[in-house]
Design a protein around this motif. Structure first.
Motif, PDB file in Angstrom:
ATOM      1  N   ILE A 684       0.834  -1.208   0.000  1.00  0.00           N
ATOM      2  CA  ILE A 684       0.000   0.000   0.000  1.00  0.00           C
ATOM      3  C   ILE A 684       0.867   1.256   0.000  1.00  0.00           C
ATOM      4  CG2 ILE A 684      -1.582   1.319   1.422  1.00  0.00           C
ATOM      5  CD1 ILE A 684      -2.847  -1.354   2.286  1.00  0.00           C
ATOM      6  N   ARG A 685       1.890   1.208   0.784  1.00  0.00           N
ATOM      7  CA  ARG A 685       2.765   2.398   0.828  1.00  0.00           C
ATOM      8  C   ARG A 685       3.462   2.605  -0.514  1.00  0.00           C
ATOM      9  NH1 ARG A 685       2.615   4.238   5.776  1.00  0.00           N
ATOM     10  NH2 ARG A 685       2.224   2.829   7.514  1.00  0.00           N
ATOM     11  N   ASP A 686       3.880   1.514  -1.111  1.00  0.00           N
ATOM     12  CA  ASP A 686       4.514   1.658  -2.427  1.00  0.00           C
ATOM     13  C   ASP A 686       3.536   2.210  -3.444  1.00  0.00           C
ATOM     14  OD1 ASP A 686       6.910   0.774  -1.527  1.00  0.00           O
ATOM     15  OD2 ASP A 686       6.676  -1.293  -2.232  1.00  0.00           O
ATOM     16  N   ILE A 687       2.310   1.671  -3.349  1.00  0.00           N
ATOM     17  CA  ILE A 687       1.311   2.152  -4.303  1.00  0.00           C
ATOM     18  C   ILE A 687       1.091   3.647  -4.131  1.00  0.00           C
ATOM     19  CG2 ILE A 687      -1.133   2.054  -4.872  1.00  0.00           C
ATOM     20  CD1 ILE A 687      -1.048  -0.950  -4.215  1.00  0.00           C
ATOM     21  N   ARG A 688       0.976   4.009  -2.891  1.00  0.00           N
ATOM     22  CA  ARG A 688       0.764   5.436  -2.629  1.00  0.00           C
ATOM     23  C   ARG A 688       1.957   6.240  -3.135  1.00  0.00           C
ATOM     24  NH1 ARG A 688      -2.475   8.559   0.679  1.00  0.00           N
ATOM     25  NH2 ARG A 688      -1.507  10.446   1.541  1.00  0.00           N
TER      26      ARG A 688
END
Length: 800
Positions: A684-688
């Motif tokens: 999720i953090r990477d996606i963000r």
DNA sequence: AGCGGATGTCATCCT
DNA sequence: CCAGGATGACATCCG
């Protein structure tokens, strides 16, 4: 105070001159001696005494008059300044007025002070060299010499060295005539001269003696202290002086004047315009010009008029007897030149030597007419006769026809027409700008065609506004188009517009940045809807992982944009397409933001497919086919971004768009709500991170594009400016050309009118005219060529 | 197959 | 120190 002083001084000078002209004898010396302190106070103020310059001191000593030089100097300075300003006002080439009036301050030759004694280093000061004791007797003699030719601004050392043979005879004759003047007259004149000198021009400038030096040279017996001074002044003014540059020895005193003076003087240069003014002043309109001496100042006018001041009035006519008139002419020229010098000094002392003087031959060559009788020399140095000051002179506008002005004169002159005159254009500050480096030598050369060429060549510049329109309008227009295409109502479109207008961010994208804090949790989508990138994101998010929304949307938008630049279309699309898409969703409408990420995949997918179906563009059809052929899920997978697929693979409970666009706080809350493992959190953090970086990249690219467009605009503006400048340049070139022609004609005329003591015209082969800041000099050719030569120079200034 | 534009992604720097 | 913006460089897609 200055104002009063100026007038006071001028008036005094004029009055004195008038008296002298009338024949009234005034003992100025005594007057000044007694009155000077008060006068000085009045003129200069109490503190004036503190400001004395070496130059003044020298003069005082030498003069023996005991007049405080300063008072006079300052006075003169101010007066001169004023005159100069007036003259300068004429610098504008475009000034239409053709009227020319010149104020001449006449100084009688007798006033000359012998500078000889001072030749030392002290002379380094502009005027210093000029300071010279004046022999009254000499001065008178000088005055008598009247004929301009005789009055020659002797180049330094000429006398001592021995004048050139040809001139000698003439000079002698002149000398004799000069004796006519009474000593008193001479004294009076001398005083006036001193004043002039004090003003800033070296005495040399004014020195009659210099002019007369020729005569002196002829008559070695006669002592010309003045002559020495003259020589100095001339040296300074003229390149030719360089010839004298060898130590020039005063005839009487036998003192040698350092060459330095010469160099100093030479540095000052006469601007072309100045020369022109002088010429005009000298040759008023066609008719024989006469100088009217009025008080200290005399006006140059078209000569039909009679000169009140007979003695000093100078007639340009060639037939003129050598008598006084020529001398006066000389003086006037000197005055003018001196004024010019002052100008130069004001602007910048670092004047450039005029090359012209050095090579008369070259100049001649340039001239169309082969015969050069003589050359006017305008001494550039500060020193020189200041007799003539142009009061009001205006150059005819460039457009004006010079020939018309001068033709009459030419016609009248009839006789010989010497050809060319060499003008030395020096670098005068004022004129330089206009004329640039143009040297007078070039006057006679055909004008450069560059300007015209430039004009023709100059490409037509695109309308500046066009680009602006493109830039500013395209975005909005494209957006509107998109909105319309996608079924936006007008109200919606207007809303969109408002959004655009309201946003003041860097770029559309940035302004609408999804990350904007304003977004509430529920409405977090705003960013997506507004920002270009956000649109994309929103789609992704809304579609979930498997929709083709992006491609379809993209194509739709492209179609809306039409043929516009891809970048632009894309940018526009990115920025605003999203809102339109979400229009149909009631819940989103209220917020105006893109909440696509909230939508279930199916809904988004269906929506997209509808949109894509509506699209008519080719790409669209393809997608349509794909969509129809493939099951929605597969298609969605295939079309979804890597992050979407990953997120789906990791069972991320919320959409990528939400992940990306939610504010940090909300995002954290969202994460807190769901119990996610490490991998999921990392993803999720990477996606963000990637999502945000994606938007950032888009913004960055848009900025780049904007920058490029701005640069292009700047280039266009510069090109436009360049074209304008070229146009102006052409105009200036034209003016210069005309001016050159005018100078040429004037020079010819002037030379034609010059006569030696015997009334014979000067041989062009033997003499040439040289222009300098100091005035116009008639120089023997050999002098010009051999500057280092001796005092031979018989410069005979003939002023008309 | 290669090219070029558009876009996404990464690394890095900076705020 | 973290979040995020900015940006160069690279990768990928696509026409």
């Amino acid at each position: 105070m200055l104002y009063l002083k100026k007038y006071f001084t001028e008036g005094l000078i004029q009055f004195t001159i008038l008296l002298s002209l009338i024949g009234v004898r005034v003992d100025l010396d005594s007057y000044f001696n007694n009155q000077l302190p008060p006068l000085r106070e009045i003129i200069l103020g109490p503190s004036s005494a503190y400001t004395q310059t070496q130059f003044h001191n020298l003069r005082n000593t030498l003069d023996g008059y005991g007049i405080h030089p300063k008072s006079v100097d300052l006075d003169h300075f101010f007066a001169t300044r004023r005159l100069l300003n007036q003259v300068r006002s004429l610098d504008h080439l475009r000034v239409p007025s053709t009227e020319l009036s010149a104020w001449l301050v006449h100084r009688d030759p007798e006033t000359v002070v012998s500078a000889t004694s001072q030749s030392g280093p002290s002379i380094a000061l502009d005027n210093g060299g000029s300071l010279e004791d004046v022999n009254n007797s000499e001065a008178s003699a000088m005055r008598g010499a009247g004929s301009a030719s005789e009055t020659t601004y002797s180049l330094s050392g000429e006398d001592s060295l021995g004048a050139v043979a040809p001139e000698d005879s003439q000079e002698q004759g002149e000398r004799e005539s000069s004796d006519d003047l009474s000593k008193e007259d001479i004294d009076l004149i001398d005083i006036l001269w001193r004043q002039d000198i004090d003003l800033g021009a070296g005495r040399e400038v004014f020195n009659y003696s210099n002019r007369q030096k020729e005569s002196e040279a002829d008559k070695p017996n006669e002592e010309n202290e003045e002559a020495g001074g003259r020589e100095e002044s001339w040296r300074n003014g003229l390149n030719l002086r360089a010839v004298q540059s060898q130590a020039h020895v005063d005839g009487e005193t036998g003192e040698s004047i350092p060459e330095e003076l010469t160099s100093l003087g030479a540095q000052t240069s006469l601007s072309l315009q100045e020369c022109l003014r002088l010429l005009e002043a000298t040759f008023p309109f066609g008719e024989e010009p006469e100088f009217q001496a009025t008080g200290s100042t005399s006006q140059l006018r078209p000569s039909t008029e009679e000169t009140p001041s007979t003695s000093q009035g100078i007639t340009l006519q060639s037939p003129l007897p050598q008598s006084d008139t020529p001398l006066d002419l000389e003086q006037q020229w000197q005055d003018i030149m001196s004024i010019m010098e002052l100008q130069d000094m004001e602007v910048n002392n670092t004047a450039v030597n005029v090359s012209m003087n050095n090579d008369p031959n070259n100049n001649n060559a340039s001239t169309t007419e082969s015969v050069t009788i003589g050359s006017f020399e305008l001494p550039r140095s500060t020193l020189i006769n200041q007799d003539v000051s142009l009061h009001q002179a205006s150059l005819p506008s460039c457009s004006q026809d010079f020939p018309t002005l001068f033709n009459p004169e030419l016609d009248s002159t009839g006789g010989q027409r010497p050809t060319l005159v060499r003008v030395s254009s020096s670098n005068s500050s004022n004129i330089n700008s206009t004329f640039g480096a143009t040297n007078l030598t070039g006057l006679f050369l055909p004008p450069a065609l560059n300007s015209t060429t430039n004009l023709t060549t100059t490409p037509v510049l695109p309308d500046p506004f066009s680009s602006l329109l493109e830039e500013s309008m395209l975005d909005e227009i494209s957006l509107l188009d998109l909105a319309m295409e996608e079924g936006f109502s007008q109200a919606q479109a207007s809303q969109l517009e408002d959004e655009l207008d309201s946003d003041s961010g860097l770029s559309l994208d940035s302004s609408h940045s999804p990350a904007s804090p304003s977004n509430s949790e529920t409405s977090c989508s705003s960013a997506a809807s507004s920002s270009s990138t956000s649109a994309t994101f929103s789609e992704e998010g809304a579609v979930g992982y498997s929709t083709d929304s992006e491609a379809a949307a993209a194509e739709t938008e492209e179609g809306a944009v039409g043929g516009y630049q891809p970048e632009y279309s894309k940018l526009c699309r990115m920025s605003y397409q999203d809102p339109s898409k979400f229009h149909g969703i009631p819940q989103l409408e209220s917020v105006n933001h893109n909440h696509t990420y909230n939508l279930p995949l199916a809904s988004s997918y269906s929506e997209r497919s509808q949109l894509s179906a509506s699209c008519s563009k080719k790409g669209r059809d393809k997608q349509m086919q794909q969509t129809k052929l493939q099951p929605p899920q597969d298609y969605a997978d295939r079309q979804s971004s890597r992050d979407e697929r990953r997120a789906r693979a990791m069972d991320i409970p919320f959409s990528n768009e939400k992940i990306i666009n939610l504010p940090v706080e909300e995002f954290n809350e969202l994460l807190a709500k769901h119990h996610l493992n490490e991998d999921q959190l990392a993803l999720i953090r990477d996606i963000r991170r990637r999502g945000k970086n994606k938007m950032a990249a888009q913004n960055c690219r848009k900025r780049k594009l904007d920058t490029i467009l701005n640069l292009e605009q700047g280039v266009q503006d510069l090109q436009r400016e360049k074209a304008q400048l070229l146009k102006e340049k052409m105009e200036y070139d034209k003016c210069i050309r005309q001016t050159k022609q005018k100078v040429q004609s004037l020079s010819r005329e002037l030379f034609a009118q010059l006569r030696d003591e015997e009334g014979r015209p000067y041989s062009a082969s033997e003499y040439c005219l040289q222009y300098g800041p100091d005035g116009v000099l008639l120089m023997p050719r050999n002098m010009t060529t051999e500057q280092s030569n001796k005092p031979d120079k018989k410069q005979k200034d003939k002023k008309k």
